[in-house]
Design a protein around this motif. Structure first.
Motif: not given
Length: 237
Positions: A188-206
């Motif tokens: 199920e996780a593999a079917m989701r779109p890959s997060a762009p770099q900006a989203a990954l950076e936002a996650r790390e800030k959170l």
């Protein structure tokens, strides 16, 4: 548990932080012992009856407890940490009366939702353990401060997860904890779109905004080890 009781914590941390804490504790014990020895010399002259000597020793025990409660002495490691935890809360502006979290929230195992796993024990991670006890009221402040400080970033991390999913190792771990089939969760996780770099950076800030009880206690241990050791012995009462 009564508010006058103690709460136990078991903390993984770096060995150098534990060594610095122990050094601070030894210095505090020496100050306390020097004060006690001086008081005994001054207040227990030879020739006292056993009853008189016992009464003075009892007075000294009471006075020592009073000075400990006032923060003047910290002759045990837990007392050193109590002072450091209070200072850490004040420094972060978290020393206040917090509301009670929703039922069951403080009992959840592991780290807060959305945060990366804690450093492992062993090479490259935490290499020491510490058991400590805090007054129940102070322990509750630590737990509640960590919870309410993290509520908003945790909510945003949950929204992030709903949109982008989680890394494979986190999905597998959560599936094992819940008893769900790991293969299905990974598919199920593999079917989701890959997060762009900006989203990954936002996650790390959170993630960096999420505060755990362990984070607070480790910061207090570091604070205790950094604070200058007192050498002056207080005068008698």
């Amino acid at each position: 548990m009564a508010s006058s009781g103690k709460s136990s914590f078991h903390l993984a941390l770096r060995a150098h932080a534990l060594e610095a804490l122990n050094s601070r504790t030894e210095a505090e014990q020496k100050r306390e012992k020097a004060w006690l020895n001086r008081q005994r010399q001054e207040r227990l002259p030879t020739g006292l009856s056993r009853r008189e000597a016992a009464a003075i020793r009892r007075e000294l025990r009471v006075e020592l407890a009073t000075r400990r409660a006032a923060g003047e002495f910290a002759g045990t490691r837990d007392l050193v940490l109590v002072q450091a935890v209070r200072e850490e809360l004040r420094a972060r502006k978290l020393s206040r009366k917090w509301p009670k979290p929703p039922e069951g929230e403080l009992d959840a195992p592991g780290r807060r939702w959305g945060t990366p796993p804690s450093l492992p024990l062993g090479e490259g991670g935490y290499d020491a353990r510490l058991s400590l006890k805090l007054p129940h009221s102070l322990a509750e402040t630590v737990r509640r401060a960590a919870y309410w400080t993290s509520v908003e970033p945790v909510r945003l991390l949950q929204e992030w997860d709903d949109r982008w999913g989680r890394a494979g190792e986190i999905v597998a771990r959560d599936s094992e904890l819940s008893g769900a089939p790991v293969d299905l969760a990974l598919a199920e996780a593999a079917m989701r779109p890959s997060a762009p770099q900006a989203a990954l950076e936002a996650r790390e800030k959170l993630r960096a905004q999420v505060l755990t009880t362990g984070d607070l206690l480790r910061a207090a241990v570091d604070r205790a080890g950094r604070e200058p050791q007192q050498t002056e012995v207080p005068a008698g009462g």
